[in-house]
Design a protein around this motif. Sequence first.
Motif, PDB file in Angstrom:
ATOM      1  N   GLY A 219       0.792  -1.232   0.000  1.00  0.00           N
ATOM      2  CA  GLY A 219       0.000   0.000   0.000  1.00  0.00           C
ATOM      3  C   GLY A 219       0.822   1.278   0.000  1.00  0.00           C
ATOM      4  N   ARG A 220       2.141   1.176  -0.196  1.00  0.00           N
ATOM      5  CA  ARG A 220       2.993   2.381  -0.153  1.00  0.00           C
ATOM      6  C   ARG A 220       2.876   3.174  -1.457  1.00  0.00           C
ATOM      7  NH1 ARG A 220       8.105  -1.037   2.251  1.00  0.00           N
ATOM      8  NH2 ARG A 220       7.130  -1.571   4.224  1.00  0.00           N
ATOM      9  N   LYS A 221       2.448   4.417  -1.323  1.00  0.00           N
ATOM     10  CA  LYS A 221       2.153   5.229  -2.515  1.00  0.00           C
ATOM     11  C   LYS A 221       3.106   6.421  -2.656  1.00  0.00           C
ATOM     12  CE  LYS A 221      -2.726   4.059  -2.010  1.00  0.00           C
ATOM     13  NZ  LYS A 221      -2.756   3.607  -0.609  1.00  0.00           N
ATOM     14  N   GLY A 222       4.127   6.453  -1.830  1.00  0.00           N
ATOM     15  CA  GLY A 222       5.062   7.586  -1.859  1.00  0.00           C
ATOM     16  C   GLY A 222       5.687   7.805  -3.223  1.00  0.00           C
ATOM     17  N   PHE A 223       5.881   6.730  -3.968  1.00  0.00           N
ATOM     18  CA  PHE A 223       6.533   6.863  -5.271  1.00  0.00           C
ATOM     19  C   PHE A 223       5.680   7.683  -6.243  1.00  0.00           C
ATOM     20  CE2 PHE A 223       3.903   3.110  -5.777  1.00  0.00           C
ATOM     21  CZ  PHE A 223       3.489   3.123  -7.095  1.00  0.00           C
ATOM     22  N   ILE A 224       4.354   7.621  -6.077  1.00  0.00           N
ATOM     23  CA  ILE A 224       3.475   8.379  -6.981  1.00  0.00           C
ATOM     24  C   ILE A 224       3.611   9.877  -6.672  1.00  0.00           C
ATOM     25  CG2 ILE A 224       1.101   8.661  -7.800  1.00  0.00           C
ATOM     26  CD1 ILE A 224       0.596   5.812  -6.635  1.00  0.00           C
ATOM     27  N   ARG A 225       3.574  10.195  -5.381  1.00  0.00           N
ATOM     28  CA  ARG A 225       3.743  11.583  -4.957  1.00  0.00           C
ATOM     29  C   ARG A 225       5.098  12.112  -5.447  1.00  0.00           C
ATOM     30  NH1 ARG A 225       1.048  15.310  -4.850  1.00  0.00           N
ATOM     31  NH2 ARG A 225      -0.608  14.146  -3.844  1.00  0.00           N
ATOM     32  N   LEU A 226       6.121  11.263  -5.348  1.00  0.00           N
ATOM     33  CA  LEU A 226       7.467  11.639  -5.786  1.00  0.00           C
ATOM     34  C   LEU A 226       7.484  11.959  -7.285  1.00  0.00           C
ATOM     35  CD1 LEU A 226      10.528  11.762  -5.019  1.00  0.00           C
ATOM     36  CD2 LEU A 226      10.651   9.357  -5.664  1.00  0.00           C
ATOM     37  N   ALA A 227       6.845  11.088  -8.081  1.00  0.00           N
ATOM     38  CA  ALA A 227       6.802  11.306  -9.535  1.00  0.00           C
ATOM     39  C   ALA A 227       6.047  12.586  -9.864  1.00  0.00           C
ATOM     40  CB  ALA A 227       6.141  10.108 -10.218  1.00  0.00           C
ATOM     41  N   LEU A 228       4.969  12.847  -9.116  1.00  0.00           N
ATOM     42  CA  LEU A 228       4.174  14.058  -9.365  1.00  0.00           C
ATOM     43  C   LEU A 228       4.973  15.307  -8.978  1.00  0.00           C
ATOM     44  CD1 LEU A 228       0.703  12.818  -8.090  1.00  0.00           C
ATOM     45  CD2 LEU A 228       1.255  13.501 -10.441  1.00  0.00           C
ATOM     46  N   ASP A 229       5.605  15.269  -7.827  1.00  0.00           N
ATOM     47  CA  ASP A 229       6.385  16.430  -7.366  1.00  0.00           C
ATOM     48  C   ASP A 229       7.532  16.747  -8.322  1.00  0.00           C
ATOM     49  OD1 ASP A 229       4.728  16.635  -5.246  1.00  0.00           O
ATOM     50  OD2 ASP A 229       6.107  15.771  -3.763  1.00  0.00           O
ATOM     51  N   VAL A 299      11.067  -4.317 -18.711  1.00  0.00           N
ATOM     52  CA  VAL A 299      10.793  -2.890 -18.508  1.00  0.00           C
ATOM     53  C   VAL A 299       9.516  -2.543 -19.270  1.00  0.00           C
ATOM     54  CG1 VAL A 299      11.699  -0.553 -18.785  1.00  0.00           C
ATOM     55  CG2 VAL A 299      13.269  -2.441 -18.331  1.00  0.00           C
ATOM     56  N   LEU A 300       8.561  -1.931 -18.575  1.00  0.00           N
ATOM     57  CA  LEU A 300       7.286  -1.593 -19.214  1.00  0.00           C
ATOM     58  C   LEU A 300       7.301  -0.161 -19.743  1.00  0.00           C
ATOM     59  CD1 LEU A 300       4.801  -3.246 -16.693  1.00  0.00           C
ATOM     60  CD2 LEU A 300       6.163  -4.283 -18.494  1.00  0.00           C
ATOM     61  N   GLU A 301       6.245   0.160 -20.473  1.00  0.00           N
ATOM     62  CA  GLU A 301       6.176   1.497 -21.067  1.00  0.00           C
ATOM     63  C   GLU A 301       6.018   2.565 -19.989  1.00  0.00           C
ATOM     64  OE1 GLU A 301       3.219   1.634 -24.066  1.00  0.00           O
ATOM     65  OE2 GLU A 301       4.268   0.207 -25.347  1.00  0.00           O
ATOM     66  N   PRO A 302       6.559   3.765 -20.238  1.00  0.00           N
ATOM     67  CA  PRO A 302       6.465   4.829 -19.226  1.00  0.00           C
ATOM     68  C   PRO A 302       5.018   5.257 -18.978  1.00  0.00           C
ATOM     69  CG  PRO A 302       7.901   5.462 -21.060  1.00  0.00           C
ATOM     70  CD  PRO A 302       7.263   4.196 -21.444  1.00  0.00           C
ATOM     71  N   GLU A 307      -0.739  13.031 -17.389  1.00  0.00           N
ATOM     72  CA  GLU A 307      -1.355  12.888 -18.705  1.00  0.00           C
ATOM     73  C   GLU A 307      -2.434  11.810 -18.669  1.00  0.00           C
ATOM     74  OE1 GLU A 307       1.383  13.094 -22.193  1.00  0.00           O
ATOM     75  OE2 GLU A 307       0.334  11.252 -22.784  1.00  0.00           O
ATOM     76  N   GLN A 308      -2.183  10.761 -17.919  1.00  0.00           N
ATOM     77  CA  GLN A 308      -3.092   9.620 -17.911  1.00  0.00           C
ATOM     78  C   GLN A 308      -4.216   9.752 -16.869  1.00  0.00           C
ATOM     79  OE1 GLN A 308      -0.756   6.139 -18.459  1.00  0.00           O
ATOM     80  NE2 GLN A 308      -2.429   4.736 -17.940  1.00  0.00           N
ATOM     81  N   PHE A 309      -3.914  10.444 -15.763  1.00  0.00           N
ATOM     82  CA  PHE A 309      -4.903  10.488 -14.670  1.00  0.00           C
ATOM     83  C   PHE A 309      -5.335  11.910 -14.297  1.00  0.00           C
ATOM     84  CE2 PHE A 309      -2.560   6.564 -14.275  1.00  0.00           C
ATOM     85  CZ  PHE A 309      -3.548   5.623 -14.028  1.00  0.00           C
ATOM     86  N   GLY A 310      -4.926  12.891 -15.072  1.00  0.00           N
ATOM     87  CA  GLY A 310      -5.352  14.270 -14.806  1.00  0.00           C
ATOM     88  C   GLY A 310      -4.376  15.018 -13.915  1.00  0.00           C
ATOM     89  N   ASP A 311      -4.627  16.333 -13.781  1.00  0.00           N
ATOM     90  CA  ASP A 311      -3.705  17.192 -13.025  1.00  0.00           C
ATOM     91  C   ASP A 311      -3.699  16.892 -11.533  1.00  0.00           C
ATOM     92  OD1 ASP A 311      -2.637  18.476 -15.133  1.00  0.00           O
ATOM     93  OD2 ASP A 311      -4.107  20.112 -15.145  1.00  0.00           O
ATOM     94  N   ASP A 312      -4.854  16.445 -11.019  1.00  0.00           N
ATOM     95  CA  ASP A 312      -4.926  16.142  -9.596  1.00  0.00           C
ATOM     96  C   ASP A 312      -5.356  14.676  -9.431  1.00  0.00           C
ATOM     97  OD1 ASP A 312      -4.886  16.403  -6.896  1.00  0.00           O
ATOM     98  OD2 ASP A 312      -6.904  17.278  -6.756  1.00  0.00           O
ATOM     99  N   PRO A 313      -4.436  13.770  -9.716  1.00  0.00           N
ATOM    100  CA  PRO A 313      -4.830  12.364  -9.776  1.00  0.00           C
ATOM    101  C   PRO A 313      -5.133  11.754  -8.410  1.00  0.00           C
ATOM    102  CG  PRO A 313      -2.487  12.598 -10.134  1.00  0.00           C
ATOM    103  CD  PRO A 313      -3.011  13.967  -9.982  1.00  0.00           C
TER     104      PRO A 313
END
Lengths: 343, 162
Positions: A219-229, A299-302, A307-313
């Motif tokens: 359930g660790r989602k820090g990587f998403i926040r990191l990518a967004l930041d 390795v999967l596609e980027p 772009e895929q989930f909107g500005d405030d995903p």
Amino acid sequence: MADEQTVSERAKQNGGGANGALHGRLGSLGDVGRVGGGLARAGGEFVRSGRRFGGALAQAGQQATADAASRAAREVSERLTADLDDRDPDHLREQLPLLWLIASFWFRGEVRDLGNIPEEGPVLMVGNHSGGNMTPDTFIFTLAFSTYFGVERAFHQLAHNLVMASPFARLLRSGGTVAASPENARTALESGAALLVYPGGDWEVHRPTRDRNKVDFAGRKGFIRLALDADVPIVPVVAIGGQETALFISRGAWLAQLLGADRLLRLKVLPISLAVPWGLNIGDFFGHIPLPAKITVEVLEPIDVREQFGDDPDLNEVYDYVTRVMQETLDTLAAERRFPVIG
Amino acid sequence: MRLNESIVISAPPKLIWGYLAEPSNYLHFMSGVTRWEVEGEQRSGLGARYRMLIRVGSAEVGGLIEIVEWNEERDMAWSSVLGVDQRGRWRLRQLPDGRTRVELRFAYGVAGSGIPGWIAELFAAPQLGGHLRRSLQQLKRQVEHEQLRAEAAARQRERAGV
């Protein structure tokens, strides 16, 4: 002459008469007494010196212990600092043949679709983590990345504090490894580097072998926040085979809790496994010799999150998507395998 | 480590050279090559640079190479700029019967990698040698096929002219 006079005078002081011989004899006796007194004084001095020496030793010991502890603390602290300059492309280049030998002939490693990683600029690669503390998939991927893009392209990996505090830390740091923390991850991406993270961390890497084909980020989602930041794409990296390098029995979360390792060392797990050469291996602190399991990495596609989930995903939605595509790939890779270890 | 393979192709050096000078052909005939891209403005000739990779064992190795010798229809040599140290050479020599002997030389290594580097070079040699042999065979097949097509086209033109 001065000594004779002194002896005579002392003989007198000690009760000697006017007779020279007697003086002499008494003088000799007095001398013996003086020597004895001197010995006694020396003895006392020796004891006092001994005490002083012992005290000094104790102080020195305490000082040395304090110095050693301070040095160790400083060294651990330095090791945990994300000094991106510690990455040494020349050293890494010289290590590539050794990595290649191990990856090719021990693990029969195969890394697919490296072309999915953007050619330049910062990128966050997110992998599933396997293999206990030895994690063969990490170094096979590091080898593949470094030969594909060249050692000149900055590439960092995040590792647990314990790994960074180990004797291998210097070697790992020269290969671009930094201690796992949001700050270090941000620093690496801001510098324009490619960064490999394992959100599942110690929880996933020590999962039981029966769960080897499961992606478990806990359930660790820090990587998403990191990518967004950092506004960088996420590139999922899926590996299989690492959890067959030993027989992982249990994460030992209960043991970590019982011994307080979760509070003291940030260890949520204290893994229990059967591994070479230890047999029963608890904690995997000293690592183990991994079985020669075939490691395949894809390795999967980027994924451009905005772009895929909107500005405030919605982070949950992104998390579900990333883990789902990774699980689907892992299932496909698992279907390709005919036998454990052999691949 | 230095590898050397050769083959005799039933075609004149000019035709083979034309095929080797075109960078887009390399992905078609070079065995194990996963990447061969022009880097920069210059497409071929002395000083042209390519980013190339070849699969060996668990890794795709290679890097940036530059053409360092360009002797039309005879010799073409390249040397690495980045990546694994390498030096290669195409050597074309016409035989008395009109055919061409094509030699492919390839030397590689990683300076400073010590004993593991030496062992890795040794272990990589059979695989790389196989790539070179297959590359020459594919080059022969494609060039000879091209030669046959060219001859057939010439005959057709002759017949049409008659």
